[in-house]
Scaffold this active site. Structure first.
Site, PDB file in Angstrom:
ATOM      1  N   SER A 153       8.609 -33.117  23.589  1.00 25.48           N
ATOM      2  CA  SER A 153       8.966 -31.869  24.236  1.00 25.48           C
ATOM      3  C   SER A 153      10.462 -31.664  24.174  1.00 25.48           C
ATOM      4  O   SER A 153      11.234 -32.621  24.114  1.00 25.48           O
ATOM      5  CB  SER A 153       8.505 -31.871  25.699  1.00 25.48           C
ATOM      6  OG  SER A 153       9.150 -32.887  26.432  1.00 25.48           O
ATOM      7  N   GLY A 213      12.526 -30.898  21.986  1.00 28.45           N
ATOM      8  CA  GLY A 213      13.287 -31.446  20.871  1.00 28.45           C
ATOM      9  C   GLY A 213      13.591 -32.922  20.952  1.00 28.45           C
ATOM     10  O   GLY A 213      14.347 -33.456  20.135  1.00 28.45           O
ATOM     11  N   GLU A 217       9.101 -20.113  17.382  1.00 26.47           N
ATOM     12  CA  GLU A 217      10.436 -20.348  16.847  1.00 26.47           C
ATOM     13  C   GLU A 217      10.491 -20.084  15.338  1.00 26.47           C
ATOM     14  O   GLU A 217       9.547 -20.415  14.612  1.00 26.47           O
ATOM     15  CB  GLU A 217      10.862 -21.793  17.119  1.00 26.47           C
ATOM     16  CG  GLU A 217      11.050 -22.122  18.597  1.00 26.47           C
ATOM     17  CD  GLU A 217      11.533 -23.538  18.799  1.00 26.47           C
ATOM     18  OE1 GLU A 217      12.637 -23.860  18.300  1.00 26.47           O
ATOM     19  OE2 GLU A 217      10.801 -24.338  19.431  1.00 26.47           O
ATOM     20  N   GLU A 262       8.185 -23.597  14.821  1.00 23.54           N
ATOM     21  CA  GLU A 262       7.310 -24.250  15.799  1.00 23.54           C
ATOM     22  C   GLU A 262       6.763 -23.213  16.759  1.00 23.54           C
ATOM     23  O   GLU A 262       7.199 -22.062  16.777  1.00 23.54           O
ATOM     24  CB  GLU A 262       8.065 -25.338  16.572  1.00 23.54           C
ATOM     25  CG  GLU A 262       8.491 -26.503  15.714  1.00 23.54           C
ATOM     26  CD  GLU A 262       9.128 -27.629  16.509  1.00 23.54           C
ATOM     27  OE1 GLU A 262       9.451 -28.631  15.886  1.00 23.54           O
ATOM     28  OE2 GLU A 262       9.302 -27.503  17.736  1.00 23.54           O
ATOM     29  N   ASP A 306      11.935 -23.111  26.867  1.00 26.89           N
ATOM     30  CA  ASP A 306      13.201 -23.428  27.533  1.00 26.89           C
ATOM     31  C   ASP A 306      14.303 -22.433  27.166  1.00 26.89           C
ATOM     32  O   ASP A 306      15.086 -22.009  28.030  1.00 26.89           O
ATOM     33  CB  ASP A 306      13.636 -24.875  27.265  1.00 26.89           C
ATOM     34  CG  ASP A 306      13.591 -25.285  25.809  1.00 26.89           C
ATOM     35  OD1 ASP A 306      13.392 -24.412  24.939  1.00 26.89           O
ATOM     36  OD2 ASP A 306      13.764 -26.489  25.531  1.00 26.89           O
ATOM     37  N   THR A 307      14.361 -22.013  25.901  1.00 27.20           N
ATOM     38  CA  THR A 307      15.383 -21.038  25.512  1.00 27.20           C
ATOM     39  C   THR A 307      15.175 -19.696  26.211  1.00 27.20           C
ATOM     40  O   THR A 307      16.111 -18.909  26.350  1.00 27.20           O
ATOM     41  CB  THR A 307      15.382 -20.820  23.992  1.00 27.20           C
ATOM     42  OG1 THR A 307      14.133 -20.260  23.588  1.00 27.20           O
ATOM     43  CG2 THR A 307      15.619 -22.124  23.251  1.00 27.20           C
ATOM     44  N   ARG A 317      18.589 -32.353  31.359  1.00 27.01           N
ATOM     45  CA  ARG A 317      18.881 -30.981  31.765  1.00 27.01           C
ATOM     46  C   ARG A 317      18.612 -30.839  33.257  1.00 27.01           C
ATOM     47  O   ARG A 317      17.479 -30.963  33.719  1.00 27.01           O
ATOM     48  CB  ARG A 317      18.005 -30.024  30.962  1.00 27.01           C
ATOM     49  CG  ARG A 317      18.419 -28.585  31.032  1.00 27.01           C
ATOM     50  CD  ARG A 317      17.767 -27.775  29.927  1.00 27.01           C
ATOM     51  NE  ARG A 317      16.325 -27.840  29.952  1.00 27.01           N
ATOM     52  CZ  ARG A 317      15.544 -27.903  28.871  1.00 27.01           C
ATOM     53  NH1 ARG A 317      16.087 -27.947  27.674  1.00 27.01           N
ATOM     54  NH2 ARG A 317      14.241 -27.938  28.977  1.00 27.01           N
TER      55      ARG A 317
END
Length: 392
Positions: free
Chosen positions: A156, A158, A264, A276, A283-284, A361
């Site tokens: 997850s 990345g 993505e 992907e 998240d982005t 994060r």
């Protein structure tokens, strides 16, 4: 689902991180009952849910026990590391799995979604191959060529991803991928390195009984395979936006169900290349907390519940920047919040994660400005003003 349903509904969230937290907040605003499930206690979404459970989501027995206990109307996965075959059993019993049990099974692994897109749907992707051992990885890397990108097939945000520029770096990439693989997979994917102009996320909203709709593309920048900042709008041509939308609709139509998908793409000078897909808020897409009238979590909820989405309005040039931990802490506190919020059109979200470790994060800064460049700078400066310290 033939029509909008009565509220409240009982929603079970499998995975309770920061994206799940914002989803729970959206669900609670419409009076729904939410059970937050994760592998550790006091996860972010648990802090705002009606109740919570700590289980191993890779355990079929644990999943059976928690679903039997609560009898949810909807099961909403938020992470990859779930015993997905169990979700099919729940769906067969009449529980709605989002987007569907089959779609979740496809998208939990990078290999299956890549094969669906490239081999079954004929969509352009990066060249790719798989490896189950270091020896296989060396051979596949040689075939694809350098530089290339090595990732676990199940992970997850990345995690476990690295760019490999020479044959001497392959072993390091293998060890990093395996160490960061989710679940019980020991398989990695090797991809052609795409020299892209921009990487985007196209938030794609698939509805039960209404057309698929899209948010404005979100640009993003990654380090260590994890998102560092995102901005909206991404600033790509209308022609490329339409190509990305057509690809996203083709893939999500094949997956079925309803909800938001984070699709993505690599955008090059001449191509729109599928990368992907995540069958959930991305998240982005946290930038939509400031950039849209309906954020990605509210859109996900409305799509799931069959509620109308009459308009998605872009509110201006906006950006997000992550707030990262720099060290391991067993209890966390934050300083610099007032300084970060002193700038107009800046907001902060702290996720409430109970512990920290390097590059974890912990929050996100959000900003709006007169153009994308100014919004990115404002968000980055705001994030830099916040320090994570050990709670005394």
């Amino acid at each position: 689902m033939s029509k909008a349903i009565m509220l409240p509904q009982k929603l079970m969230l499998l995975g309770s991180g920061e994206l799940g937290k914002e989803f729970v907040i959206a669900a609670q605003r419409l009076g729904n009952y939410v059970i937050a499930v994760d592998r550790y206690a006091n996860a972010p979404a648990m802090q705002v849910a009606d109740c919570c459970e700590v289980i191993s989501m890779l355990s079929a027995d644990d999943l059976e026990a928690v679903v039997t206990k609560y009898q949810p109307d909807f099961i909403i996965p938020e992470i990859e590391a779930i015993r997905t075959e169990k979700l099919q059993e729940f769906e067969d019993r009449g529980i709605t799995v989002i987007p569907t049990a089959a779609a979740t099974n496809y998208t939990m692994n990078r290999d299956r979604i890549r094969e669906l897109a490239h081999e079954e749907l004929g969509i352009r992707t990066a060249k790719y191959g798989y490896a189950l051992t270091l020896k296989e990885l060396i051979a596949v890397s040689d075939k694809i060529g350098f530089p290339n990108v090595v990732k676990p097939v199940m992970s997850s945000s990345g995690k476990g991803q690295s760019v490999v520029t020479t044959k001497e770096e392959v072993e390091k990439a293998w060890n990093y991928a395996i160490a960061n693989s989710r679940g019980d997979s020991q398989k990695v994917i090797v991809e052609e390195f795409i020299n892209f102009e921009i990487e985007i996320t196209l938030l794609t909203i698939k509805q039960w009984n209404a057309p698929t709709i899209f948010c404005s593309p979100i640009g993003h920048r990654q380090e260590r395979g994890d998102y560092q900042e995102s901005w909206q709008p991404a600033g790509i041509s209308e022609d490329k936006i339409l190509k990305a939308q057509a690809i996203a609709k083709t893939v999500t139509d094949a997956l079925g169900g309803a909800g938001i998908f984070g699709v993505e793409f690599f955008i090059t000078k001449d191509e729109v290349i599928f990368s992907e897909l995540s069958p959930r808020p991305h998240d982005t897409g946290m930038v939509t907390l400031i950039s849209q009238n309906l954020n990605e979590f509210e859109l996900h909820l409305r799509a799931i519940l069959g509620l109308p989405i009459p308009k998605i309005e872009q509110l201006g040039f906006c950006a997000s920047a992550v707030i990262l931990a720099s060290e391991k802490l067993d209890a966390v506190a934050f300083t610099g919040i007032a300084e970060a919020l002193a700038e107009p059109d800046v907001d902060i979200r702290l996720f409430g994660k109970p512990t920290a470790h390097p590059y974890r994060r912990m929050g996100v800064a959000l900003a709006k400005a007169e153009n994308v460049e100014a919004a990115r700078e404002k968000a980055t400066i705001a994030a830099s003003k916040i320090y994570i310290i050990c709670e005394s």
